[in-house]
Design a protein around this motif. Structure first.
Motif, PDB file in Angstrom:
ATOM      1  N   ILE A  89     -18.260 -10.523  -6.013  1.00 34.33           N
ATOM      2  CA  ILE A  89     -17.164  -9.957  -6.808  1.00 34.33           C
ATOM      3  C   ILE A  89     -15.849 -10.195  -6.067  1.00 34.33           C
ATOM      4  O   ILE A  89     -15.717  -9.824  -4.896  1.00 34.33           O
ATOM      5  CB  ILE A  89     -17.400  -8.457  -7.094  1.00 34.33           C
ATOM      6  N   PRO A  90     -14.870 -10.816  -6.738  1.00 28.14           N
ATOM      7  CA  PRO A  90     -13.589 -11.127  -6.085  1.00 28.14           C
ATOM      8  C   PRO A  90     -12.822  -9.870  -5.686  1.00 28.14           C
ATOM      9  O   PRO A  90     -12.866  -8.854  -6.388  1.00 28.14           O
ATOM     10  CB  PRO A  90     -12.812 -11.909  -7.151  1.00 28.14           C
ATOM     11  N   VAL A 143     -18.734  -2.700  -6.405  1.00 25.46           N
ATOM     12  CA  VAL A 143     -18.181  -2.548  -5.065  1.00 25.46           C
ATOM     13  C   VAL A 143     -16.711  -2.163  -5.202  1.00 25.46           C
ATOM     14  O   VAL A 143     -16.080  -2.425  -6.233  1.00 25.46           O
ATOM     15  CB  VAL A 143     -18.314  -3.846  -4.232  1.00 25.46           C
ATOM     16  N   ALA A 144     -16.160  -1.546  -4.154  1.00 24.01           N
ATOM     17  CA  ALA A 144     -14.736  -1.232  -4.137  1.00 24.01           C
ATOM     18  C   ALA A 144     -13.956  -2.537  -4.061  1.00 24.01           C
ATOM     19  O   ALA A 144     -14.347  -3.467  -3.353  1.00 24.01           O
ATOM     20  CB  ALA A 144     -14.406  -0.339  -2.945  1.00 24.01           C
ATOM     21  N   VAL A 145     -12.863  -2.592  -4.815  1.00 24.11           N
ATOM     22  CA  VAL A 145     -12.032  -3.790  -4.838  1.00 24.11           C
ATOM     23  C   VAL A 145     -10.568  -3.418  -4.607  1.00 24.11           C
ATOM     24  O   VAL A 145     -10.154  -2.287  -4.860  1.00 24.11           O
ATOM     25  CB  VAL A 145     -12.176  -4.559  -6.174  1.00 24.11           C
ATOM     26  N   THR A 146      -9.809  -4.401  -4.149  1.00 22.85           N
ATOM     27  CA  THR A 146      -8.388  -4.180  -3.898  1.00 22.85           C
ATOM     28  C   THR A 146      -7.577  -4.255  -5.185  1.00 22.85           C
ATOM     29  O   THR A 146      -6.464  -3.742  -5.242  1.00 22.85           O
ATOM     30  CB  THR A 146      -7.860  -5.205  -2.885  1.00 22.85           C
ATOM     31  N   ALA A 176     -11.127  -6.900 -10.911  1.00 22.83           N
ATOM     32  CA  ALA A 176     -11.657  -8.263 -10.813  1.00 22.83           C
ATOM     33  C   ALA A 176     -11.861  -8.850 -12.207  1.00 22.83           C
ATOM     34  O   ALA A 176     -12.539  -8.241 -13.040  1.00 22.83           O
ATOM     35  CB  ALA A 176     -12.969  -8.260 -10.040  1.00 22.83           C
ATOM     36  N   LYS A 177     -11.278 -10.021 -12.443  1.00 26.22           N
ATOM     37  CA  LYS A 177     -11.463 -10.710 -13.719  1.00 26.22           C
ATOM     38  C   LYS A 177     -12.959 -10.970 -13.919  1.00 26.22           C
ATOM     39  O   LYS A 177     -13.676 -11.259 -12.968  1.00 26.22           O
ATOM     40  CB  LYS A 177     -10.681 -12.016 -13.697  1.00 26.22           C
ATOM     41  N   ASP A 178     -13.406 -10.837 -15.149  1.00 23.47           N
ATOM     42  CA  ASP A 178     -14.806 -11.069 -15.540  1.00 23.47           C
ATOM     43  C   ASP A 178     -15.742  -9.933 -15.142  1.00 23.47           C
ATOM     44  O   ASP A 178     -16.961 -10.055 -15.307  1.00 23.47           O
ATOM     45  CB  ASP A 178     -15.346 -12.397 -14.986  1.00 23.47           C
TER      46      ASP A 178
END
Length: 152
Positions: free
Chosen positions: A49-50, A79-82, A85-87
């Motif tokens: 995941i980006p 997951v935690a993301v900054t 995330a696209k998609d």
């Protein structure tokens, strides 16, 4: 039961999402949560995941509650993301006070039994009210999970 109260700052989780209700999850033919986790792990999404935050555990997030434990709700495996995330589906964990229920043991059995403890706890302690905004599971090891329940 050794419960902790913890103040959580808002953060975003991205991953896969399903909408379900507890009654559907008790029947294999209508359960959605298990198959979603199977897809999440089968495609190794925790690694791909980006924008994943450094050292993010895997999260199971419960949100968009229709009412209470008997209504529909969303579950997101991610997951935690900054940033969103696209998609992938994103959900914002609301800031606030949470009760933390910790569990050790084989998964998913340890998680399932912990949710039983959570429901029993709130039945026995009606003076403590759930927010029904965002709740989440943080998988902190191969046989370790902490379940955070938002309270008023």
């Amino acid at each position: 039961m050794d419960l902790k109260r913890k103040q959580i700052d808002a953060f975003t989780v991205a991953g896969l999402r399903v909408r379900t209700h507890n009654a559907a999850e008790h029947q294999p033919e209508t359960a959605k949560i298990g198959p979603m986790w199977g897809q999440f792990f089968g495609k190794e999404l925790a690694e791909t995941i980006p924008g994943k935050s450094a050292n993010s555990p895997i999260y199971g997030v419960y949100s968009a509650y229709e009412s209470d434990a008997s209504g529909e709700f969303d579950v997101t495996a991610g997951v935690a993301v900054t940033a969103p995330a696209k998609d992938y589906e994103s959900v914002l964990i609301e800031a606030g006070e949470y009760l933390v229920f910790e569990a050790q043991g084989a998964l998913p059995d340890a998680v399932i039994s912990t949710w039983g403890r959570i429901w029993s706890f709130f039945e026995a302690n009606p003076q403590i009210q759930r927010r029904y905004a965002t709740d989440f599971e943080a998988y902190t090891g191969p046989e370790s999970v902490s379940v955070y329940i938002g309270v008023r």
